[in-house]
Enzyme design. Structure first.
Site, PDB file in Angstrom:
ATOM      1  N   ILE A 139      21.587 -56.290  63.655  1.00 14.27           N
ATOM      2  CA  ILE A 139      22.285 -55.358  62.756  1.00 14.27           C
ATOM      3  C   ILE A 139      21.375 -54.181  62.405  1.00 14.27           C
ATOM      4  CG2 ILE A 139      23.623 -55.104  60.626  1.00 14.27           C
ATOM      5  CD1 ILE A 139      24.087 -58.110  60.651  1.00 14.27           C
ATOM      6  N   ILE A 169       7.038 -59.072  56.397  1.00 12.24           N
ATOM      7  CA  ILE A 169       7.402 -58.823  54.993  1.00 12.24           C
ATOM      8  C   ILE A 169       6.743 -59.824  54.039  1.00 12.24           C
ATOM      9  CG2 ILE A 169       9.574 -57.592  55.430  1.00 12.24           C
ATOM     10  CD1 ILE A 169      10.992 -60.319  54.695  1.00 12.24           C
ATOM     11  N   THR A 186      24.907 -62.287  52.695  1.00 16.32           N
ATOM     12  CA  THR A 186      25.880 -62.845  53.629  1.00 16.32           C
ATOM     13  C   THR A 186      26.994 -63.549  52.857  1.00 16.32           C
ATOM     14  OG1 THR A 186      26.155 -64.639  55.219  1.00 16.32           O
ATOM     15  CG2 THR A 186      24.253 -64.800  53.799  1.00 16.32           C
ATOM     16  N   ASP A 187      28.149 -63.675  53.504  1.00 16.58           N
ATOM     17  CA  ASP A 187      29.237 -64.420  52.846  1.00 16.58           C
ATOM     18  C   ASP A 187      28.919 -65.917  52.760  1.00 16.58           C
ATOM     19  OD1 ASP A 187      29.572 -65.056  55.535  1.00 16.58           O
ATOM     20  OD2 ASP A 187      31.658 -64.420  55.660  1.00 16.58           O
ATOM     21  N   GLU A 188      27.909 -66.368  53.530  1.00 20.95           N
ATOM     22  CA  GLU A 188      27.593 -67.801  53.530  1.00 20.95           C
ATOM     23  C   GLU A 188      27.046 -68.280  52.186  1.00 20.95           C
ATOM     24  OE1 GLU A 188      25.747 -69.497  56.928  1.00 20.95           O
ATOM     25  OE2 GLU A 188      26.683 -68.092  58.300  1.00 20.95           O
ATOM     26  N   TYR A 235      19.664 -72.039  55.826  1.00 26.07           N
ATOM     27  CA  TYR A 235      19.766 -70.583  55.963  1.00 26.07           C
ATOM     28  C   TYR A 235      20.472 -69.971  54.755  1.00 26.07           C
ATOM     29  CZ  TYR A 235      21.940 -66.127  57.173  1.00 26.07           C
ATOM     30  OH  TYR A 235      22.393 -64.832  57.124  1.00 26.07           O
ATOM     31  N   SER A 236      21.671 -70.475  54.464  1.00 20.53           N
ATOM     32  CA  SER A 236      22.438 -69.820  53.394  1.00 20.53           C
ATOM     33  C   SER A 236      21.795 -70.048  52.031  1.00 20.53           C
ATOM     34  CB  SER A 236      23.906 -70.235  53.416  1.00 20.53           C
ATOM     35  OG  SER A 236      24.049 -71.621  53.412  1.00 20.53           O
ATOM     36  N   LYS A 248      19.122 -67.433  51.845  1.00 18.88           N
ATOM     37  CA  LYS A 248      19.706 -66.097  51.617  1.00 18.88           C
ATOM     38  C   LYS A 248      20.204 -65.986  50.176  1.00 18.88           C
ATOM     39  CE  LYS A 248      20.365 -63.004  53.930  1.00 18.88           C
ATOM     40  NZ  LYS A 248      19.528 -61.814  54.223  1.00 18.88           N
ATOM     41  N   ASN A 307      29.117 -60.622  61.956  1.00 16.46           N
ATOM     42  CA  ASN A 307      29.100 -59.392  62.759  1.00 16.46           C
ATOM     43  C   ASN A 307      29.104 -59.720  64.248  1.00 16.46           C
ATOM     44  OD1 ASN A 307      27.242 -56.815  61.063  1.00 16.46           O
ATOM     45  ND2 ASN A 307      28.349 -58.488  60.120  1.00 16.46           N
TER      46      ASN A 307
HETATM   47  P1  NAD Z   1      18.406 -60.837  63.583  1.00 14.42           P
HETATM   48  O1  NAD Z   1      17.874 -62.228  63.620  1.00 14.42           O
HETATM   49  O2  NAD Z   1      19.038 -60.275  64.794  1.00 14.42           O
HETATM   50  O3  NAD Z   1      17.220 -59.838  63.184  1.00 14.42           O
HETATM   51  C1  NAD Z   1      16.286 -60.144  62.185  1.00 14.42           C
HETATM   52  C2  NAD Z   1      15.120 -59.160  62.318  1.00 14.42           C
HETATM   53  O4  NAD Z   1      14.194 -59.439  61.254  1.00 14.42           O
HETATM   54  C3  NAD Z   1      14.359 -59.272  63.629  1.00 14.42           C
HETATM   55  O5  NAD Z   1      14.103 -57.995  64.158  1.00 14.42           O
HETATM   56  C4  NAD Z   1      13.064 -59.967  63.224  1.00 14.42           C
HETATM   57  O6  NAD Z   1      11.956 -59.629  64.052  1.00 14.42           O
HETATM   58  C5  NAD Z   1      12.886 -59.486  61.797  1.00 14.42           C
HETATM   59  N1  NAD Z   1      12.072 -60.399  60.995  1.00 14.42           N
HETATM   60  C6  NAD Z   1      12.228 -61.742  60.869  1.00 14.42           C
HETATM   61  N2  NAD Z   1      11.279 -62.246  60.078  1.00 14.42           N
HETATM   62  C7  NAD Z   1      10.515 -61.192  59.664  1.00 14.42           C
HETATM   63  C8  NAD Z   1       9.397 -61.073  58.807  1.00 14.42           C
HETATM   64  N3  NAD Z   1       8.835 -62.136  58.219  1.00 14.42           N
HETATM   65  N4  NAD Z   1       8.889 -59.838  58.592  1.00 14.42           N
HETATM   66  C9  NAD Z   1       9.431 -58.744  59.182  1.00 14.42           C
HETATM   67  N5  NAD Z   1      10.476 -58.809  60.019  1.00 14.42           N
HETATM   68  C10 NAD Z   1      11.024 -60.020  60.252  1.00 14.42           C
HETATM   69  O7  NAD Z   1      19.360 -60.801  62.339  1.00 14.42           O
HETATM   70  P2  NAD Z   1      20.742 -59.995  62.132  1.00 14.42           P
HETATM   71  O8  NAD Z   1      21.851 -60.806  62.650  1.00 14.42           O
HETATM   72  O9  NAD Z   1      20.542 -58.603  62.562  1.00 14.42           O
HETATM   73  O10 NAD Z   1      20.836 -60.036  60.535  1.00 14.42           O
HETATM   74  C11 NAD Z   1      20.179 -59.045  59.737  1.00 14.42           C
HETATM   75  C12 NAD Z   1      20.421 -59.356  58.274  1.00 14.42           C
HETATM   76  O11 NAD Z   1      21.814 -59.382  58.008  1.00 14.42           O
HETATM   77  C13 NAD Z   1      19.886 -60.714  57.831  1.00 14.42           C
HETATM   78  O12 NAD Z   1      19.365 -60.566  56.534  1.00 14.42           O
HETATM   79  C14 NAD Z   1      21.124 -61.603  57.809  1.00 14.42           C
HETATM   80  O13 NAD Z   1      20.985 -62.629  56.856  1.00 14.42           O
HETATM   81  C15 NAD Z   1      22.179 -60.602  57.386  1.00 14.42           C
HETATM   82  N6  NAD Z   1      23.568 -60.887  57.838  1.00 14.42           N
HETATM   83  C16 NAD Z   1      23.810 -61.133  59.163  1.00 14.42           C
HETATM   84  C17 NAD Z   1      25.127 -61.320  59.569  1.00 14.42           C
HETATM   85  C18 NAD Z   1      25.455 -61.581  61.022  1.00 14.42           C
HETATM   86  O14 NAD Z   1      26.617 -61.847  61.340  1.00 14.42           O
HETATM   87  N7  NAD Z   1      24.525 -61.479  61.949  1.00 14.42           N
HETATM   88  C19 NAD Z   1      26.173 -61.267  58.635  1.00 14.42           C
HETATM   89  C20 NAD Z   1      25.871 -61.028  57.287  1.00 14.42           C
HETATM   90  C21 NAD Z   1      24.555 -60.821  56.904  1.00 14.42           C
HETATM   91  O1  DAU Z   2      28.941 -65.248  57.972  1.00 15.86           O
HETATM   92  C1  DAU Z   2      27.790 -64.476  58.132  1.00 15.86           C
HETATM   93  C2  DAU Z   2      26.779 -65.224  58.975  1.00 15.86           C
HETATM   94  O2  DAU Z   2      27.290 -65.241  60.310  1.00 15.86           O
HETATM   95  C3  DAU Z   2      25.393 -64.604  58.942  1.00 15.86           C
HETATM   96  O3  DAU Z   2      24.890 -64.682  57.635  1.00 15.86           O
HETATM   97  C4  DAU Z   2      24.453 -65.318  59.924  1.00 15.86           C
HETATM   98  O4  DAU Z   2      23.198 -64.655  59.957  1.00 15.86           O
HETATM   99  C5  DAU Z   2      25.081 -65.289  61.301  1.00 15.86           C
HETATM  100  O5  DAU Z   2      24.271 -66.013  62.205  1.00 15.86           O
HETATM  101  C6  DAU Z   2      26.492 -65.881  61.273  1.00 15.86           C
HETATM  102  O6  DAU Z   2      26.444 -67.311  61.018  1.00 15.86           O
HETATM  103  P1  DAU Z   2      27.428 -68.332  61.755  1.00 15.86           P
HETATM  104  O7  DAU Z   2      26.798 -69.665  61.720  1.00 15.86           O
HETATM  105  O8  DAU Z   2      28.820 -68.197  61.273  1.00 15.86           O
HETATM  106  O9  DAU Z   2      27.384 -67.683  63.255  1.00 15.86           O
HETATM  107  P2  DAU Z   2      27.209 -68.353  64.700  1.00 15.86           P
HETATM  108  O10 DAU Z   2      27.431 -67.278  65.692  1.00 15.86           O
HETATM  109  O11 DAU Z   2      25.965 -69.173  64.807  1.00 15.86           O
HETATM  110  O12 DAU Z   2      28.446 -69.359  64.764  1.00 15.86           O
HETATM  111  C7  DAU Z   2      29.787 -68.893  64.601  1.00 15.86           C
HETATM  112  C8  DAU Z   2      30.698 -70.107  64.651  1.00 15.86           C
HETATM  113  O13 DAU Z   2      30.687 -70.620  66.001  1.00 15.86           O
HETATM  114  C9  DAU Z   2      30.266 -71.263  63.774  1.00 15.86           C
HETATM  115  O14 DAU Z   2      31.405 -71.902  63.249  1.00 15.86           O
HETATM  116  C10 DAU Z   2      29.519 -72.194  64.728  1.00 15.86           C
HETATM  117  C11 DAU Z   2      30.236 -71.981  66.038  1.00 15.86           C
HETATM  118  N1  DAU Z   2      29.414 -72.124  67.271  1.00 15.86           N
HETATM  119  C12 DAU Z   2      28.240 -71.434  67.345  1.00 15.86           C
HETATM  120  C13 DAU Z   2      27.450 -71.526  68.472  1.00 15.86           C
HETATM  121  C14 DAU Z   2      26.138 -70.801  68.548  1.00 15.86           C
HETATM  122  C15 DAU Z   2      29.882 -72.885  68.326  1.00 15.86           C
HETATM  123  O15 DAU Z   2      30.965 -73.500  68.267  1.00 15.86           O
HETATM  124  N2  DAU Z   2      29.087 -72.972  69.448  1.00 15.86           N
HETATM  125  C16 DAU Z   2      27.880 -72.342  69.560  1.00 15.86           C
HETATM  126  O16 DAU Z   2      27.199 -72.506  70.617  1.00 15.86           O
END
Ligand code: NAD
Ligand code: DAU
Length: 360
Positions: free
Chosen positions: A13, A62, A136-138, A162-163, A166, A192
């Protein structure tokens, strides 16, 4: 010129957000990207901006107070957008410690460093400074039969390490507003998807496996629901909250796009079939026969669904990208970036995949 400090900008993101901000503001802003480059951080994501004068990358953790304070001392930061985190639920189940260290203690370091840099002798803050915590919504837990949506007022009930981590970072951020009137916002976003997403997450994992004719692991009964949002819409929401949000407030961000996991897998397979040309050898590999139900995730939250009413009413943001369009854009991006996928799935990823899925 306004200066942004983006943490975790080399991740999924964060890198999309940096691209979005440069598209929107061009040379009128400066971005400093602070990232430790864990397995999830990839500078390839930012290749096209790395030589810009108004972009700086600093490799720092960080959790490293001295390094973070130095960045604030050497730069007049106006906006902090704090993405850096350990972000994958499955990894948190296997190894919770790093989640607490980065997501809780790392967030505390960020809050303290910004507060120290921005605080005036009378306890107020320099003008027009803002810190945004990307939550996050989690944090709200899981919706069950008969529940409606997550609202900003929904009590926290995180289930995974994780959640829970967060939620702790989120509550610390809110505490800095409540206690010190430190200028924060918090955004709680749903799942996302889009370019640059690491293929440990459902959508890129399914796209990558399907194109190679590998099994598609679906946890449990495949009926868990997530509310999917195209990543550019999230980037836009974050910018709008920082510019128009009320200080101290939380804003939910969601896609109005609830889908069961099995529906997502089927849509990906159908879209791949539509998009692959007849003479592409991968077309024959993409098949629903690859769908494999595997053991459920421990403590698997059943349903997430966001009510993004507050952000729409107060700020005017709403999700713009329909899933049908967003998934095509995402798949097209993966088609055009085969090398990116090859690079991120070599080495450590193989080891993770084998352990996680026991090469199912
Ligand atoms: P990501 O895992 O793709 O990226 C995380 C980044 O943080 C990486 O570039 C990593 O190198 C960096 N990082 C990790 N630990 C670090 C540390 N100690 N110091 C400095 N940098 C560090 O994650 P993402 O999916 O892009 O998510 C970004 C943010 O958005 C997170 O806070 C996550 O909780 C939140 N979020 C993600 C989603 C989703 O669907 N992916 C949804 C809602 C919120
Ligand atoms: O809701 C926001 C969150 O969404 C963010 O805070 C997290 O950082 C992000 O990783 C994501 O979490 P989820 O656990 O929802 O995402 P994930 O893609 O891991 O899984 C989505 C759904 O799919 C979940 O119900 C688990 C399921 N899943 C996931 C994987 C990786 C499968 O069924 N098979 C798989 O191999």
């Amino acid at each position: 010129m306004r200066t942004y400090l983006v943490t975790g900008g080399a991740g999924f993101i964060g890198s999309n957000y940096i691209h979005y901000m440069f598209r929107k503001y061009g040379g009128s802003i400066r971005i400093i990207n602070v990232d430790a480059l864990t397995y999830a951080g990839n500078l390839e994501n930012l290749k096209d901006v790395e030589n810009q004068d108004n972009y700086t990358f600093i490799r720092a953790d960080i959790r490293d107070r001295e390094a973070i304070e130095k960045i604030f001392a050497e730069n007049d930061i106006d906006r902090v957008v704090h993405f850096a985190a350990e972000s994958h639920v499955d990894r948190s189940i296997r190894n919770p410690e790093i989640f607490v260290e980065t997501n809780v203690l790392g967030t505390l370091v960020m809050l303290n460093a910004a507060k120290k840099a921005w605080e005036l002798p009378d306890g107020t803050y320099k003008e027009d400074k803002r810190f945004l915590y990307v939550s996050t919504d989690e944090v709200y837990g899981s919706l069950e039969e008969g529940d409606t949506y997550f609202y900003e007022t929904t009590p926290f009930a995180p289930h995974s390490p994780y959640s829970a981590s967060k939620a702790s970072g989120d509550m610390l951020t809110k505490a800095y507003w409540d206690t010190y009137r430190f200028p924060v916002n918090i955004t709680s976003c749903s799942n996302n998807y889009g370019p640059y997403q690491f293929p440990e997450k459902l959508i890129p994992l399914i796209i990558n496996n399907a194109l190679q004719g590998k099994k598609l692991p679906v946890y449990g009964d495949g009926k868990n629901v997530r509310d999917w949002l195209y990543v550019d819409d999230h980037a836009k929401a974050i910018d709008m909250v920082q510019e128009k949000g009320r200080l101290g407030e939380r804003y939910n961000i969601g896609g109005h796009n609830e889908k069961q996991n099995i529906e997502i897998v089927n849509i990906i397979l159908e879209t791949l079939q539509e998009m692959l040309s007849e003479d592409d050898p991968r077309k024959a590999l993409v098949s629903k026969d690859l769908i494999t139900y595997v053991e459920d995730r421990k403590g698997h939250d059943r349903r997430y669904a966001i009510a993004p009413d507050k952000i729409k009413e107060e700020i005017g943001w709403y999700p713009e990208t329909m899933f049908k369009e967003g998934i095509r854009l995402t798949i097209q991006w993966f088609f055009e970036h085969e090398d990116w996928m090859k690079n991120v799935t070599s080495g450590d990823y193989q080891k993770y995949y084998e352990e996680m899925y026991q090469v199912k």
